[in-house]
Design an enzyme around this catalytic site. Sequence first.
Site, short mmCIF file in Angstrom:
data_model
loop_
_atom_site.label_atom_id
_atom_site.label_comp_id
_atom_site.label_asym_id
_atom_site.label_seq_id
_atom_site.Cartn_x
_atom_site.Cartn_y
_atom_site.Cartn_z
N GLU A 1 -5.74 -49.29 -16.97
CA GLU A 1 -4.50 -48.74 -16.41
C GLU A 1 -4.75 -47.35 -15.83
OE1 GLU A 1 -1.80 -48.59 -19.71
OE2 GLU A 1 -2.09 -50.71 -20.16
N LYS B 1 -4.33 -43.55 -15.52
CA LYS B 1 -3.90 -42.52 -16.47
C LYS B 1 -3.07 -41.49 -15.71
CE LYS B 1 -5.53 -39.59 -20.21
NZ LYS B 1 -4.69 -38.44 -19.92
N ASP C 1 -0.86 -38.35 -14.87
CA ASP C 1 -0.89 -36.99 -15.38
C ASP C 1 0.54 -36.48 -15.48
OD1 ASP C 1 -1.91 -34.73 -16.33
OD2 ASP C 1 -2.75 -33.99 -14.43
N TYR D 1 3.91 -47.88 -20.60
CA TYR D 1 2.59 -48.47 -20.81
C TYR D 1 2.36 -49.02 -22.22
CZ TYR D 1 1.79 -43.70 -22.46
OH TYR D 1 1.89 -42.49 -23.10
N LYS E 1 -12.12 -40.13 -17.78
CA LYS E 1 -11.51 -39.04 -17.00
C LYS E 1 -12.28 -38.77 -15.70
CE LYS E 1 -8.74 -36.33 -18.56
NZ LYS E 1 -8.41 -35.55 -19.74
N CYS F 1 9.92 -8.04 7.38
CA CYS F 1 9.60 -9.44 7.63
C CYS F 1 8.40 -9.50 8.59
CB CYS F 1 10.80 -10.16 8.24
SG CYS F 1 10.38 -11.82 8.81
N CYS G 1 9.88 -11.03 12.08
CA CYS G 1 10.90 -10.43 12.94
C CYS G 1 11.10 -8.95 12.64
CB CYS G 1 12.22 -11.19 12.80
SG CYS G 1 13.02 -10.91 11.22
N CYS H 1 13.83 -12.23 3.89
CA CYS H 1 14.26 -11.69 5.16
C CYS H 1 15.67 -12.22 5.37
CB CYS H 1 13.32 -12.19 6.27
SG CYS H 1 14.04 -12.08 7.91
N CYS I 1 16.02 -14.96 12.49
CA CYS I 1 14.56 -14.81 12.39
C CYS I 1 13.90 -16.10 12.90
CB CYS I 1 14.19 -14.56 10.93
SG CYS I 1 12.43 -14.63 10.61
S1 IVH Z 1 -2.02 -45.12 -23.97
C1 IVH Z 1 -2.77 -45.22 -28.18
N1 IVH Z 1 -1.80 -45.49 -21.38
O1 IVH Z 1 -2.56 -39.96 -21.73
C2 IVH Z 1 -2.53 -45.15 -26.77
N2 IVH Z 1 -1.68 -43.27 -22.22
O2 IVH Z 1 -3.77 -39.03 -24.95
C3 IVH Z 1 -2.16 -43.81 -26.30
N3 IVH Z 1 -1.32 -41.55 -20.52
O3 IVH Z 1 -0.45 -38.07 -23.17
C4 IVH Z 1 -1.71 -43.72 -24.95
N4 IVH Z 1 -1.24 -42.91 -18.78
O4 IVH Z 1 0.85 -40.09 -22.26
C5 IVH Z 1 -1.83 -44.60 -22.38
N5 IVH Z 1 -1.59 -45.93 -19.10
C6 IVH Z 1 -1.62 -45.06 -20.11
C7 IVH Z 1 -1.46 -43.67 -19.90
C8 IVH Z 1 -1.49 -42.81 -20.98
C9 IVH Z 1 -1.17 -41.65 -19.19
C10 IVH Z 1 -1.30 -40.28 -21.28
C11 IVH Z 1 -0.48 -40.35 -22.53
C12 IVH Z 1 -1.07 -39.29 -23.40
C13 IVH Z 1 -2.49 -39.22 -22.92
C14 IVH Z 1 -3.40 -39.87 -23.93
#
Ligand code: IVH
Length: 675
Positions: A116, A118, A120, A227, A316, A410, A413, A428, A433
């Site tokens: 999946e 991840k 942010d 998720y 990551k 400014c 202008c 400004c 302007c």
């Molecule tokens: S699973 C046990 N799935 O990543 C499972 N986390 O430390 C724990 N995050 O802040 C999380 N996308 O919110 C999972 N598809 C995803 C995710 C996800 C983002 C974030 C989660 C947490 C950090 C994991």
Amino acid sequence: MIDLFTQQRHTELCEEINHHNKLYYNQDQPEITDAEYDDLFRELQKIEKAFPELVTPASPSQKIGAPATEKFTPSPHAVPMLSLKNAKSAEEFHDFDTSLRKTFLARSEDLEYACEMKLDGVAIELTYQDGRLIKASTRGDGFVGEDITENIKTIADIPHILTAPYPELLDVRGEIYIDLADFQTLNRAQEDAGDKTFANPRNAAAGSLRQLDARITAQRPLRIFCYGVGRMHGVKISTQIETLQLLRTLGLRVNLEETTCASGVDEVISTFRQLQERRDTLPFEIDGVVVKVNEIALQEELGMVSRSPRWAIALKFPPRQEQTIVENVGLQVGRTGAITPVAHLKPVTVSGVTVSRASLHNWDEIERLDLRIGDHVIVERAGDVIPDVVKVLAEKRSGNEQLIPLPTKCPECNAPVHKNPDEVVPRCNNPHCPAQLIERMKHFVSRDAMDIEGLGEKQLTQLIKSGKITDVADLYLLSKEDMFAMERMGDALAEKLFLAIATSKTQPLSRLLFGLGIRHAGKNTTKILARHFASLDELAKATMDQLITIHEIGDKVAKSIVDYFGNPENILLLDKLHHAGVQPQGEAVIQQDGPLTGKVFVITGTLSKWSRKEAEELVEKAGGRTAGSVSQKTDYVLAGENAGSKLAKAEKLGVEVVDEVTFAKLVGLKPNELG
Ligand code: IVH
């Protein structure tokens, strides 16, 4: 010399304003009107102008809002919200896979993994009982989070009622985030309003969720991808992918399209590489891939170790940071006159993109970073093509670095620049302007506003310089010849542009409202307004009282709207747009074929079966529409406990008043769905 009386009055004013700040910002219960507050504030400013020695950092004239003293209520998680281990390379993932198979599962064949994105953002948990959202909390320390139910309920993506059949009790986990485009719009709006901008979408999402005033959260473009689950009573599921599918059928938002099922290490690594390639083309920021053993039975067998599950890991992406030098600092004038400092950088490639500019946001930020021209800095592309300066390398200073002064004029202008004590940017204030005009025009034609393709900064500058446009309405008075006369504009392009301008005349009302650039009325707010007002005229007539009855609209926004329509210059502009043929399409929520199509409800008092928002959703689902105040046009008033003046008005006007049981029947609920 300051006389004793003035000094005393100053102390009094400081105390009084601080008290009202707390009531307004932290408790959402102001005791005085905005106008009364403004009077106190102005009196304070007047004294401080005469006696600058009274201006200390403790004076409310030097602060924005009030410190968040009230914390949210603690909210324990029934099943802890775990965190994830990270793998920084393919080798580390290889080791992870080997250890799972050999050490824990004693198997030689490949494992199936759900991969999946991840996201942010910020992790949250939603609890649904009998299909109804009863609680939402942050992750906190994994065991106890903060209760943010009221804020979460303002997010359009999150259903208050699940689609049946649903588990009796369900904890849903997901990530709250903000799309990159929305993040940029939000930051521009913050900048325009003189408020602080956010360093990245994650911070913006976190800050928006932790607002003590849910009305502020409501204005923020928050989204969710779900998720996972915590408690889930009465349903048996065998894989992670099935969990996601189930969440989707319940009406929750899931990123299934971007989830893959990979067999073994190589497929996982190739998924990871593909996503890394696509990372910069996605509408939101991701910082890696979460890889989860797909089989729930295997997950259970693997269990957890030190607060992380053994069955999942985050792969990551490398950070997007580089080192460079600030060669100069320029000034940018926004559409409301806000002046922002921009760092001109020695060009540097940050994960494949050359960057040479970075927004410094405001002088508070410059001070926080202690930034000077000539400094070596670390820049980061955080969810934005335009990077941020995240750190100054003070140890690399030669001593020739220069401070960055607040501008007094400014840069466009030459008009004098003012800084309100309650704003972080100087402005400004010259409405003519040219820099502001071009920014206003750019905003009006932008994708989220009137969406006129083919009118970029270059074209607009030409049109302004040639005197053909002096405001946004002039766009609609341009002839094909005017367009053809522009540089590098062939027949076909001119034709296309002419058509694009003409078709924009009937854009939805929310887009026109957004395009007008009314202060504090961002994309979300203008959508909300367009749902409540059938036309521009109706909105123009709305009073403060009417506006603040709309759930998501607070005093600040309401005042700004009333001010906008109270300004004769704006009315002239709207008239001009109207005469030029601009006829925005109404968007008031009216469904075509529900039992309540065309009916207008007003909800008042405390309901026992639903929250206000849930009741509104039920009306809308049945094709009806809700309004904030009772008038001749109201068809029904749903009156809960302690209904006050609205009930009285309904009775006076002879509007039908219904209780919750009748309401349930009207919106088409079956007796077993009554809650
Ligand atoms: S699973 C046990 N799935 O990543 C499972 N986390 O430390 C724990 N995050 O802040 C999380 N996308 O919110 C999972 N598809 C995803 C995710 C996800 C983002 C974030 C989660 C947490 C950090 C994991």
